[in-house]
Scaffold this active site. Structure first.
Site, PDB file in Angstrom:
ATOM      1  N   SER A 226      26.542  -2.554 -12.483  1.00 39.37           N
ATOM      2  CA  SER A 226      26.231  -1.545 -11.457  1.00 39.37           C
ATOM      3  C   SER A 226      26.714  -0.141 -11.819  1.00 39.37           C
ATOM      4  O   SER A 226      27.190   0.601 -10.958  1.00 39.37           O
ATOM      5  CB  SER A 226      26.780  -1.980 -10.091  1.00 39.37           C
ATOM      6  OG  SER A 226      26.163  -3.198  -9.702  1.00 39.37           O
TER       7      SER A 226
ATOM      8  N   GLY B 233      24.121  -6.137 -11.255  1.00 33.27           N
ATOM      9  CA  GLY B 233      22.960  -6.088 -10.363  1.00 33.27           C
ATOM     10  C   GLY B 233      23.292  -6.259  -8.896  1.00 33.27           C
ATOM     11  O   GLY B 233      22.418  -6.498  -8.077  1.00 33.27           O
TER      12      GLY B 233
ATOM     13  N   ASN C  32      20.094  -1.782 -21.033  1.00 30.36           N
ATOM     14  CA  ASN C  32      19.597  -3.150 -21.167  1.00 30.36           C
ATOM     15  C   ASN C  32      18.422  -3.298 -20.208  1.00 30.36           C
ATOM     16  O   ASN C  32      18.620  -3.431 -19.000  1.00 30.36           O
ATOM     17  CB  ASN C  32      20.738  -4.118 -20.812  1.00 30.36           C
ATOM     18  CG  ASN C  32      20.279  -5.563 -20.767  1.00 30.36           C
ATOM     19  OD1 ASN C  32      19.165  -5.888 -21.182  1.00 30.36           O
ATOM     20  ND2 ASN C  32      21.138  -6.439 -20.264  1.00 30.36           N
TER      21      ASN C  32
ATOM     22  N   GLU D  88      31.525  -7.123 -18.872  1.00 27.72           N
ATOM     23  CA  GLU D  88      30.625  -7.101 -17.719  1.00 27.72           C
ATOM     24  C   GLU D  88      31.038  -8.204 -16.741  1.00 27.72           C
ATOM     25  O   GLU D  88      30.622  -9.363 -16.906  1.00 27.72           O
ATOM     26  CB  GLU D  88      29.182  -7.353 -18.174  1.00 27.72           C
ATOM     27  CG  GLU D  88      28.651  -6.317 -19.127  1.00 27.72           C
ATOM     28  CD  GLU D  88      27.129  -6.261 -19.092  1.00 27.72           C
ATOM     29  OE1 GLU D  88      26.595  -5.173 -18.898  1.00 27.72           O
ATOM     30  OE2 GLU D  88      26.482  -7.321 -19.227  1.00 27.72           O
TER      31      GLU D  88
ATOM     32  N   GLU E  21      23.583 -13.382 -18.415  1.00 27.93           N
ATOM     33  CA  GLU E  21      22.337 -14.054 -18.017  1.00 27.93           C
ATOM     34  C   GLU E  21      21.913 -15.061 -19.078  1.00 27.93           C
ATOM     35  O   GLU E  21      21.350 -16.107 -18.776  1.00 27.93           O
ATOM     36  CB  GLU E  21      21.243 -13.006 -17.758  1.00 27.93           C
ATOM     37  CG  GLU E  21      21.500 -12.281 -16.447  1.00 27.93           C
ATOM     38  CD  GLU E  21      20.994 -10.857 -16.400  1.00 27.93           C
ATOM     39  OE1 GLU E  21      20.148 -10.478 -17.219  1.00 27.93           O
ATOM     40  OE2 GLU E  21      21.466 -10.115 -15.515  1.00 27.93           O
TER      41      GLU E  21
ATOM     42  N   HIS F 190      24.936 -11.935 -23.345  1.00 23.89           N
ATOM     43  CA  HIS F 190      24.884 -11.406 -21.977  1.00 23.89           C
ATOM     44  C   HIS F 190      25.085 -12.564 -20.994  1.00 23.89           C
ATOM     45  O   HIS F 190      24.642 -13.686 -21.264  1.00 23.89           O
ATOM     46  CB  HIS F 190      23.534 -10.719 -21.739  1.00 23.89           C
ATOM     47  CG  HIS F 190      23.489  -9.983 -20.452  1.00 23.89           C
ATOM     48  ND1 HIS F 190      23.257 -10.614 -19.252  1.00 23.89           N
ATOM     49  CD2 HIS F 190      23.696  -8.673 -20.158  1.00 23.89           C
ATOM     50  CE1 HIS F 190      23.306  -9.716 -18.280  1.00 23.89           C
ATOM     51  NE2 HIS F 190      23.562  -8.523 -18.800  1.00 23.89           N
TER      52      HIS F 190
ATOM     53  N   LYS G 131      16.371  -5.688 -19.940  1.00 22.48           N
ATOM     54  CA  LYS G 131      16.140  -7.089 -19.548  1.00 22.48           C
ATOM     55  C   LYS G 131      14.637  -7.431 -19.639  1.00 22.48           C
ATOM     56  O   LYS G 131      13.956  -6.891 -20.492  1.00 22.48           O
ATOM     57  CB  LYS G 131      16.709  -7.348 -18.143  1.00 22.48           C
ATOM     58  CG  LYS G 131      18.182  -6.920 -18.055  1.00 22.48           C
ATOM     59  CD  LYS G 131      18.874  -7.357 -16.802  1.00 22.48           C
ATOM     60  CE  LYS G 131      20.316  -6.857 -16.836  1.00 22.48           C
ATOM     61  NZ  LYS G 131      21.099  -7.285 -15.690  1.00 22.48           N
TER      62      LYS G 131
ATOM     63  N   GLY H   5      22.158  -1.734 -16.769  1.00 28.08           N
ATOM     64  CA  GLY H   5      20.961  -2.524 -16.490  1.00 28.08           C
ATOM     65  C   GLY H   5      19.993  -1.744 -15.622  1.00 28.08           C
ATOM     66  O   GLY H   5      19.249  -0.884 -16.093  1.00 28.08           O
ATOM     67  N   GLY H   6      20.031  -2.003 -14.310  1.00 25.06           N
ATOM     68  CA  GLY H   6      19.074  -1.421 -13.364  1.00 25.06           C
ATOM     69  C   GLY H   6      18.866   0.080 -13.519  1.00 25.06           C
ATOM     70  O   GLY H   6      17.724   0.551 -13.558  1.00 25.06           O
TER      71      GLY H   6
HETATM   72  P1  PGA Z   1      23.338  -3.663 -13.908  1.00 23.07           P
HETATM   73  O1  PGA Z   1      23.266  -4.647 -15.174  1.00 23.07           O
HETATM   74  O2  PGA Z   1      23.669  -2.290 -14.433  1.00 23.07           O
HETATM   75  O3  PGA Z   1      21.991  -3.747 -13.281  1.00 23.07           O
HETATM   76  O4  PGA Z   1      24.424  -4.189 -13.016  1.00 23.07           O
HETATM   77  C1  PGA Z   1      24.157  -4.520 -16.258  1.00 23.07           C
HETATM   78  C2  PGA Z   1      23.823  -5.563 -17.303  1.00 23.07           C
HETATM   79  O5  PGA Z   1      23.428  -6.677 -16.936  1.00 23.07           O
HETATM   80  O6  PGA Z   1      23.933  -5.315 -18.525  1.00 23.07           O
END
Ligand code: PGA
Length: 265
Positions: free
Chosen positions: A213, A173, A9, A167, A97, A95, A11, A234-235
């Site tokens: 994470s 994050g 992802n 999640e 967010e 998601h 983002k 994500g990251g």
């Molecule tokens: P992250 O994000 O791996 O940076 O924690 C996961 C996500 O939001 O899908």
């Protein structure tokens, strides 16, 4: 037997030019892998540029949102047909967010998921509790409510096609990953719920990804758990090396990983 999936992802990161460059590198390294379904989800403007770089590989394209109407006066929205024509096979829906910043609710998630399926796009539907909900001992009730609501417009026939992602909001994050056991407990709950609402067969085939994470050094322990079928990253998906390592971490045997990727670079 459920096939592992790693979805990146991205983002609101990477311009179309940057995204195409990253996609090309990822496809070059893991584009031959068939043991794991690999999906990358750039921003809307980057979709076609990324698709051009991955279309000849096994890496698949996903979007990060959609709107359920087919067309019309919905300024700023993007339909399933537009995503299909841009090369998407998957779409992330709900998601955290989007739920916290953009007013996404279980009802809108469910309508979007049904629209995606109607057009043969596979929804990756996200659920997860907040830290204060976990601390209040509400994980089960929060997840149950989200799953019931987010799947409300789906039926026995299309439920087996979807992908779910657990999640925990406190792990996104933050560098704080749920322990494999904590994640497995919630994944087991989700599978049982889907079995009760739909069918046991569909529930046993359903892929449930963990997100929050995920990194190269924790992926193996996570996917060793019974109910974890991969990860939504994500990251760590924004860096070619860490994403590739997470993917190869899902292969049955690391010593065979290089041969299997067909990586000759
Ligand atoms: P992250 O994000 O791996 O940076 O924690 C996961 C996500 O939001 O899908």
């Amino acid at each position: 037997m459920r096939k592992m999936m790693i979805a990146g992802n991205w983002k609101m990161n990477k311009s179309p030019v940057e995204a195409a460059g990253l996609a090309e590198k990822i496809a070059g390294k893991v584009g031959d892998i068939r043991h794991v379904d690999i999906v990358i989800c750039p921003s809307f403007p980057a979709l076609t540029a990324v698709y051009e770089k991955i279309e000849k590989s096994y890496v698949r394209l996903g979007a990060q949102n959609l709107f359920w109407e087919r067309e019309g006066a919905y300024t700023g929205e993007v339909s399933t047909l537009m995503l299909r024509e841009s090369g998407c096979r998957y779409v992330i829906i709900g998601h955290s967010e989007r739920r916290s910043h953009f007013g996404e609710t279980d009802e809108t998630v469910s309508r979007k998921a049904a629209a995606a399926l109607e057009w043969n796009l596979i929804p990756i539907i996200c659920v997860g509790e907040k830290l204060e909900e976990r601390e209040r001992g509400e994980v089960e009730s929060v997840i149950t409510k989200q799953i019931k609501g987010s799947l409300a417009h789906l039926n026995d026939e299309n439920i087996a096609k979807i992908v779910l992602a657990y999640e925990p909001v406190w792990a996104i994050g933050t560098g704080k990953t749920a322990t494999p056991a904590q994640a497995n407990e919630v994944h087991g709950l989700i599978r049982a719920l889907v079995g009760d609402i739909f069918s046991k067969e569909a529930a046993s085939e359903l892929r449930i990804l963990y997100g929050g994470s995920v990194k190269p050094d924790n992926i193996r322990a996570l996917i060793a758990e019974e109910h974890l079928d991969g990860a939504l990253v994500g990251g760590a998906s924004l860096d070619e090396h860490s994403f590739v390592e997470i993917v190869t971490g899902c292969l049955p045997d690391t010593s065979g990983a290089e041969a299997e990727t067909g990586d000759s670079q």
